[in-house]
Design a protein around this motif. Sequence first.
Motif, mmCIF file in Angstrom:
data_model
loop_
_atom_site.group_PDB
_atom_site.id
_atom_site.type_symbol
_atom_site.label_atom_id
_atom_site.label_comp_id
_atom_site.label_asym_id
_atom_site.label_seq_id
_atom_site.Cartn_x
_atom_site.Cartn_y
_atom_site.Cartn_z
ATOM 1 N N ALA A 46 -6.155 -14.640 -4.924
ATOM 2 C CA ALA A 46 -5.017 -13.870 -5.090
ATOM 3 C C ALA A 46 -4.986 -13.490 -3.313
ATOM 4 O O ALA A 46 -5.959 -13.028 -2.898
ATOM 5 C CB ALA A 46 -5.336 -12.642 -5.877
ATOM 6 N N LEU A 47 -3.828 -13.415 -3.006
ATOM 7 C CA LEU A 47 -3.368 -12.618 -1.653
ATOM 8 C C LEU A 47 -3.696 -11.236 -1.889
ATOM 9 O O LEU A 47 -4.402 -10.731 -1.210
ATOM 10 C CB LEU A 47 -1.915 -12.809 -1.438
ATOM 11 C CG LEU A 47 -1.310 -11.873 -0.189
ATOM 12 C CD1 LEU A 47 -1.964 -12.691 1.130
ATOM 13 C CD2 LEU A 47 0.039 -12.389 -0.102
ATOM 14 N N ALA A 48 -3.524 -10.481 -3.086
ATOM 15 C CA ALA A 48 -3.808 -9.206 -3.457
ATOM 16 C C ALA A 48 -3.699 -8.886 -4.833
ATOM 17 O O ALA A 48 -2.669 -9.586 -5.457
ATOM 18 C CB ALA A 48 -2.959 -8.331 -2.642
ATOM 19 N N VAL A 49 -4.530 -8.061 -5.319
ATOM 20 C CA VAL A 49 -4.204 -7.440 -6.791
ATOM 21 C C VAL A 49 -3.464 -5.999 -6.497
ATOM 22 O O VAL A 49 -4.208 -5.268 -5.833
ATOM 23 C CB VAL A 49 -5.498 -7.375 -7.417
ATOM 24 C CG1 VAL A 49 -5.191 -6.682 -8.713
ATOM 25 C CG2 VAL A 49 -6.344 -8.740 -7.666
ATOM 26 N N VAL A 50 -2.353 -5.906 -7.209
ATOM 27 C CA VAL A 50 -1.708 -4.807 -6.876
ATOM 28 C C VAL A 50 -1.465 -4.100 -8.454
ATOM 29 O O VAL A 50 -1.139 -4.693 -9.452
ATOM 30 C CB VAL A 50 -0.333 -5.074 -6.485
ATOM 31 C CG1 VAL A 50 0.608 -3.829 -6.105
ATOM 32 C CG2 VAL A 50 -0.414 -5.699 -5.186
ATOM 33 N N LYS A 51 -1.929 -2.725 -8.302
ATOM 34 C CA LYS A 51 -1.841 -1.970 -9.537
ATOM 35 C C LYS A 51 -0.922 -0.722 -9.512
ATOM 36 O O LYS A 51 -1.362 0.432 -9.194
ATOM 37 C CB LYS A 51 -3.409 -1.530 -9.777
ATOM 38 C CG LYS A 51 -4.252 -2.802 -9.858
ATOM 39 C CD LYS A 51 -5.867 -2.455 -10.131
ATOM 40 C CE LYS A 51 -5.930 -2.184 -11.360
ATOM 41 N NZ LYS A 51 -7.415 -2.140 -11.809
ATOM 42 N N PRO A 68 -3.158 2.868 -1.207
ATOM 43 C CA PRO A 68 -4.069 2.092 -0.602
ATOM 44 C C PRO A 68 -5.202 1.668 -1.564
ATOM 45 O O PRO A 68 -5.682 0.576 -1.566
ATOM 46 C CB PRO A 68 -4.709 2.662 0.636
ATOM 47 C CG PRO A 68 -3.898 3.909 0.980
ATOM 48 C CD PRO A 68 -2.972 4.341 -0.271
ATOM 49 N N ALA A 69 -5.609 2.685 -2.388
ATOM 50 C CA ALA A 69 -6.852 2.310 -3.478
ATOM 51 C C ALA A 69 -6.119 1.359 -4.340
ATOM 52 O O ALA A 69 -7.270 0.602 -5.004
ATOM 53 C CB ALA A 69 -7.028 3.710 -3.975
ATOM 54 N N TYR A 70 -5.001 1.060 -4.315
ATOM 55 C CA TYR A 70 -4.553 0.111 -5.597
ATOM 56 C C TYR A 70 -4.029 -1.105 -5.226
ATOM 57 O O TYR A 70 -3.333 -1.853 -5.718
ATOM 58 C CB TYR A 70 -3.380 1.011 -6.479
ATOM 59 C CG TYR A 70 -4.250 2.079 -7.039
ATOM 60 C CD1 TYR A 70 -5.138 1.826 -7.914
ATOM 61 C CD2 TYR A 70 -3.989 3.333 -6.730
ATOM 62 C CE1 TYR A 70 -5.976 3.126 -8.538
ATOM 63 C CE2 TYR A 70 -4.326 4.544 -7.102
ATOM 64 C CZ TYR A 70 -5.586 4.213 -8.076
ATOM 65 O OH TYR A 70 -6.216 5.317 -8.437
ATOM 66 N N VAL A 71 -4.305 -1.696 -3.886
ATOM 67 C CA VAL A 71 -4.042 -3.083 -3.245
ATOM 68 C C VAL A 71 -5.410 -3.508 -2.965
ATOM 69 O O VAL A 71 -5.735 -3.345 -1.991
ATOM 70 C CB VAL A 71 -3.118 -3.001 -2.229
ATOM 71 C CG1 VAL A 71 -2.888 -4.402 -1.641
ATOM 72 C CG2 VAL A 71 -1.680 -2.049 -2.445
ATOM 73 N N ARG A 126 0.903 -1.207 -0.031
ATOM 74 C CA ARG A 126 0.194 -0.202 0.005
ATOM 75 C C ARG A 126 0.885 1.250 0.040
ATOM 76 O O ARG A 126 0.525 2.256 -0.659
ATOM 77 C CB ARG A 126 -1.124 -0.062 1.360
ATOM 78 C CG ARG A 126 -2.066 -1.085 1.272
ATOM 79 C CD ARG A 126 -3.171 -0.988 2.170
ATOM 80 N NE ARG A 126 -3.777 -2.088 2.211
ATOM 81 C CZ ARG A 126 -3.971 -3.084 3.125
ATOM 82 N NH1 ARG A 126 -3.035 -3.181 3.968
ATOM 83 N NH2 ARG A 126 -4.842 -4.191 2.895
ATOM 84 N N SER A 127 1.753 1.199 0.696
ATOM 85 C CA SER A 127 2.881 2.239 0.774
ATOM 86 C C SER A 127 3.438 2.671 -0.634
ATOM 87 O O SER A 127 3.862 3.906 -0.908
ATOM 88 C CB SER A 127 3.967 2.333 1.788
ATOM 89 O OG SER A 127 4.980 1.191 1.490
#
Length: 478
Positions: free
Chosen positions: A40-45, A16-19, A11-12
């Motif tokens: 997914a554990l997370a989608v990161v953008k 935060p909006a893109y995790v 997030r850092s």
Amino acid sequence: MNTPVFLEKLRSVVGPAYVLTEGDLTGYELDWRKRERGKALAVVKPSSTEQVAQVVLACAQAGVSIVPQGGNTGMVVGSTPDASGTQVVLSLTRMNAIRALDADNLTITVEAGCVLQNLQEACEKAGFLFPLSLASEGSCTIGGNLGTNAGGTQVVRFGNTRELCLGLEVVTAQGEVWSGLTGLRKDNTGYDLRHLFIGSEGTLGVITAATMRLYPSPKAQLTAFAVLPSLQDAVTLLGLAHQHLSAGLTGFEVMGQFALGLVKKHFPDQRVPFDGTSPYCVVLENSDSESMEHARTQLERLLEVAMENGCVSDAVVAESLAQARALWHIRESIPLAQAQEGLNIKHDISIAVSRIPEFVGLADAALAKAFPGVRLVNYGHLGDGNLHYNVQAPLGADAEAFLRDQEAPINAVVYALVDVFNGSISAEHGIGSLKRDTLTKHKSPVALGLMRSIKSALDPQNLFNPGRMLSSSAALDS
Ligand code: FAD
Ligand code: 2HG
Ligand code: ZN
């Protein structure tokens, strides 16, 4: 690994909006063909190359593997996470800028997440042609096209995505950035790294940008739709088209009658020309740098010769751009019609053009005998020797059960024949996880060994798309 700390780190980096960790993640976790649903554990953008590098470093430190993803239109389950809930999907879709267009060098530099259609349109606006063309172009990205070395309908003239690429920018498994966006047409300073990453399906690095070739826009493009008595006639027509149109031949697609029947059934608004009794039809395109008149004279002459020869029994030439689009739309709707018909088995094979009729004759007979009632959906890029020799379950059968029980034996029949004909089990879609185990049976041990060496040299931690193309253990124990 401490998951909350890891997610906080991501997030850092990207904000935060893109995790994404909750809500409906179907678009990232389910493949286009609905063959597998991952978690997914997370989608990161990320929004920049620097952010991609930092995400890769964070994942490397935490031991979390990464699945690079563009438009998620891939055909072989390569861009979605596995079911473990431990992988990060690295979506490039926010990185969609066109960085530069160099008109004199005939190149465009673009970020990986740019949707193909947006790239085509930007080039057209500037008076150029970017010739990569796929039915998924409204959603697929240039990064995904490079990751898969996509083909499509213009390969007969312009080659695969590989041939269109002059340079790459890549984030490595060490979190470094390789800046190779030179746009050079000649550069013999050692190994051509670009070609390692193209077609590597996200297993060697993350492509963040690319420099691609441009072509002058043609003065005219003309499309014809022809009816043929046999597949051998399609091969004959292709030869005549090469002779008569030369570099003007920019598309040559064959469609079996059953495949066209699926389009009629599922998209009744589309008007498929002719009565549907001939076994094969072809859609072909002539692009001309002189004029529409010149294009038409050439194409009509080709069709005249083909009719005299007997390889074409009837044909129509589009009278307008709208008609041309409608003819291409028929061809491009076949995969969608197949999806509407139900789950199916896809064979994206290539064979020397000259031997395709013989292959299809043998394969059709073998499948009909061993799997009574199977429906063969045969179409594809004949100009490139690339057939989508697909199989739909027998009418009324439960498609899911059919795939579970029959996919492996059907593949065995088709791929054994592909081997006999010295063909390839994947012409343009790649390997992903769907064809990973099949690959080991059909690629030479020497070639597989070299692939494993490359994977372990570039990605020793097996960070990128593990278990895709090569099995996880095999990737590292070369
Ligand atoms: P994704 O599906 O998101 O990813 C595909 C692979 O590339 C994955 O392994 C992924 O990890 C990797 N990848 C994605 N982005 C990156 C990146 N930035 N860096 C490194 N690796 C990355 N394919 C053809 O070749 N020819 C066709 O004619 C064709 N027609 C199609 C028609 C339809 C209707 C559909 C649904 C698909 C079609 N495809 C075709 C398949 C698909 O569209 C292509 O494979 C396309 O290139 C995938 O692009 P994508 O952005 O969706 O990639
Ligand atoms: C096409 O050529 C695509 O239309 C998809 O490569 C092929 O769905 C298929 O089998
Ligand atoms: Zn295709």
